[in-house]
Design a protein around this motif. Sequence first.
Motif, PDB file in Angstrom:
ATOM      1  N   ASP A  16       2.420   8.194  -3.037  1.00  0.00           N
ATOM      2  CA  ASP A  16       3.158   7.501  -1.991  1.00  0.00           C
ATOM      3  C   ASP A  16       4.077   8.488  -1.266  1.00  0.00           C
ATOM      4  O   ASP A  16       5.052   8.999  -1.838  1.00  0.00           O
ATOM      5  CB  ASP A  16       3.988   6.384  -2.635  1.00  0.00           C
ATOM      6  CG  ASP A  16       4.558   5.420  -1.624  1.00  0.00           C
ATOM      7  OD1 ASP A  16       3.970   5.265  -0.546  1.00  0.00           O
ATOM      8  OD2 ASP A  16       5.595   4.804  -1.930  1.00  0.00           O
ATOM      9  N   LYS A  25      -6.991  11.265   7.188  1.00  0.00           N
ATOM     10  CA  LYS A  25      -6.054  11.207   6.076  1.00  0.00           C
ATOM     11  C   LYS A  25      -5.896  12.599   5.481  1.00  0.00           C
ATOM     12  O   LYS A  25      -6.872  13.211   5.049  1.00  0.00           O
ATOM     13  CB  LYS A  25      -6.538  10.215   5.024  1.00  0.00           C
ATOM     14  CG  LYS A  25      -6.531   8.758   5.500  1.00  0.00           C
ATOM     15  CD  LYS A  25      -7.000   7.816   4.397  1.00  0.00           C
ATOM     16  CE  LYS A  25      -6.958   6.368   4.863  1.00  0.00           C
ATOM     17  NZ  LYS A  25      -7.404   5.421   3.804  1.00  0.00           N
ATOM     18  N   THR A  83      -3.285  11.591   0.298  1.00  0.00           N
ATOM     19  CA  THR A  83      -3.332  10.197  -0.154  1.00  0.00           C
ATOM     20  C   THR A  83      -3.079  10.043  -1.647  1.00  0.00           C
ATOM     21  O   THR A  83      -3.123   8.931  -2.169  1.00  0.00           O
ATOM     22  CB  THR A  83      -4.705   9.574   0.170  1.00  0.00           C
ATOM     23  OG1 THR A  83      -5.721  10.316  -0.525  1.00  0.00           O
ATOM     24  CG2 THR A  83      -4.989   9.599   1.660  1.00  0.00           C
ATOM     25  N   ASP A  84      -2.830  11.149  -2.356  1.00  0.00           N
ATOM     26  CA  ASP A  84      -2.724  11.098  -3.812  1.00  0.00           C
ATOM     27  C   ASP A  84      -1.529  10.274  -4.284  1.00  0.00           C
ATOM     28  O   ASP A  84      -1.614   9.579  -5.301  1.00  0.00           O
ATOM     29  CB  ASP A  84      -2.628  12.514  -4.387  1.00  0.00           C
ATOM     30  CG  ASP A  84      -3.911  13.297  -4.209  1.00  0.00           C
ATOM     31  OD1 ASP A  84      -4.924  12.674  -3.852  1.00  0.00           O
ATOM     32  OD2 ASP A  84      -3.903  14.517  -4.408  1.00  0.00           O
ATOM     33  N   THR A 114       0.765   7.164   3.521  1.00  0.00           N
ATOM     34  CA  THR A 114      -0.125   8.318   3.509  1.00  0.00           C
ATOM     35  C   THR A 114       0.201   9.266   4.651  1.00  0.00           C
ATOM     36  O   THR A 114       0.719   8.852   5.698  1.00  0.00           O
ATOM     37  CB  THR A 114      -1.601   7.884   3.627  1.00  0.00           C
ATOM     38  OG1 THR A 114      -1.774   7.133   4.841  1.00  0.00           O
ATOM     39  CG2 THR A 114      -1.994   7.011   2.457  1.00  0.00           C
ATOM     40  N   ASP A 121       0.817  -1.202   0.000  1.00  0.00           N
ATOM     41  CA  ASP A 121       0.000   0.000   0.000  1.00  0.00           C
ATOM     42  C   ASP A 121       0.860   1.266   0.000  1.00  0.00           C
ATOM     43  O   ASP A 121       2.026   1.251   0.381  1.00  0.00           O
ATOM     44  CB  ASP A 121      -0.915   0.018   1.234  1.00  0.00           C
ATOM     45  CG  ASP A 121      -1.909  -1.130   1.209  1.00  0.00           C
ATOM     46  OD1 ASP A 121      -2.283  -1.559   0.105  1.00  0.00           O
ATOM     47  OD2 ASP A 121      -2.284  -1.600   2.304  1.00  0.00           O
ATOM     48  N   LYS A 122       0.226   2.372  -0.390  1.00  0.00           N
ATOM     49  CA  LYS A 122       0.910   3.656  -0.380  1.00  0.00           C
ATOM     50  C   LYS A 122       1.069   4.166   1.048  1.00  0.00           C
ATOM     51  O   LYS A 122       0.205   3.968   1.897  1.00  0.00           O
ATOM     52  CB  LYS A 122       0.113   4.682  -1.183  1.00  0.00           C
ATOM     53  CG  LYS A 122       0.102   4.452  -2.677  1.00  0.00           C
ATOM     54  CD  LYS A 122      -0.541   5.615  -3.411  1.00  0.00           C
ATOM     55  CE  LYS A 122      -1.991   5.830  -2.992  1.00  0.00           C
ATOM     56  NZ  LYS A 122      -2.642   6.886  -3.793  1.00  0.00           N
TER      57      LYS A 122
END
Length: 465
Positions: A390, A384, A387-388, A372, A369-370
Amino acid sequence: MLMKKALVVSMVTAVVSTSVVSAVSAAPAAKAAATGKVQQSSFKINGNTVSVRSIIKNGETLVSVRDLITAFSAQADVRSGTTTIKLNDHTVVLRSNSKQIIIDGTASNMSQPMTNIEGSSYVAVRPLISGLGGTLVRNAGVIEISTIELLEGAENPRFAGAGKLIVSKSGENGRTDYLIDTASGQYDLLLTTTGGSDLVVAPSGDKAAYSSAEGAVYVVDLKSKASKLITNDNSIKSEFVWSTDGSEIYFLQGDKGSVIAKLSLSDGVMTKIVEDKVDYKENLSVSPDGKKFIYTVTTLGTVTSDATNVDEDNVSIDFSSNQTQINAFNIENSTPKASALTSTTDDKVFVVSNDGLKAYYVSVPSAEDKATLMSVDSSSQMVKIFTDHDVEQVVLHQNTLYVLAALDDTSSVIYAIDTLTGKQTKLYTVSSDVSSIVVNGSQIAIVKNDQVFVSAGDSWKSVTK
């Protein structure tokens, strides 16, 4: 793979072919030069504004060789139409009406020949500057040139007031700190220590604090470069945080960072503020009033077999319980005690706070997963923020978060996020080779392939090599 970079960068921090950098590869036009006519143009050379004769020919800026030689204080010899220029162990040879340029014995061709105009020789500015080991950028329409020999192998840049950076070099004999002028690249020796902590710059930018290997605390005046002993107490002190007015320094005390304490610069008195016997505190943030603290606590693995003989090979440790959580501590509470803001099992790096109430951090949940950017407040509400892409690093300066994030395998982006309004502004697209950013107000520096660059308008200018 991109997400992993965030964790690697954070570990390095704790213990640019950028699109903007590449923009300077095109020869900029001199601000005051008109096409086909020699004019006096304003250049900034080694930090000083200098008037240089220049002309635009075939869309390229040509400059007076004589004027540049004078501005650089370079050695020059002109014989039979051949000009030899020497500067910083580099030699450039030019010939009248020839496109050839010989740099340190290697010949190549310029786009147009050195030209004689009104009795003076003119040559394209970029190949000449490059041949002499210099750099050239355009900032607000003005050509900025530096031929000062830059410091090599420097690391850990920190801004020290307007136009100044502290960088460090480590070797077998300890660490040496230098003060760099970001306008010219000129550097001066600041401090040499053996086993000492990193220099932490005060909010005013005119002084910095560090501790010796023995635990003594010193403050160095960045103008005079003189160090003053504040205390010779030999307890371990780490993670210095300056008070807003620069009169005190907060720090973690003890080999396990168990205590939060402060040191008065006026009399050297140390005061323990938080002594809750909770070990392994890190990432200390202090509110402007000095009453609220944000920090992380890391729990370690547990022994899962009989450990009566720790030398036995069958002793095992379960590391699955290793977690980093964010705590808050407010000494104004009726019964002061640590309050856990998080309980999640994700990795939490780059933990920062500007008010002691809300923390910002990069959450690294898994290899798939990225990463955030998150926030968490006293109610343990997690939000959050970004989140766009990594996230690789976050820096908090006053009320603005600066985010370095991976765009793809070759590029990263730098965003500014207003913590009051949530507005996100994309500042730069840079190379994926950029490993970290440093921010102080409008000043931004990046580290790319162990080289430090500072923002110069629509370009990046190298200040180390």
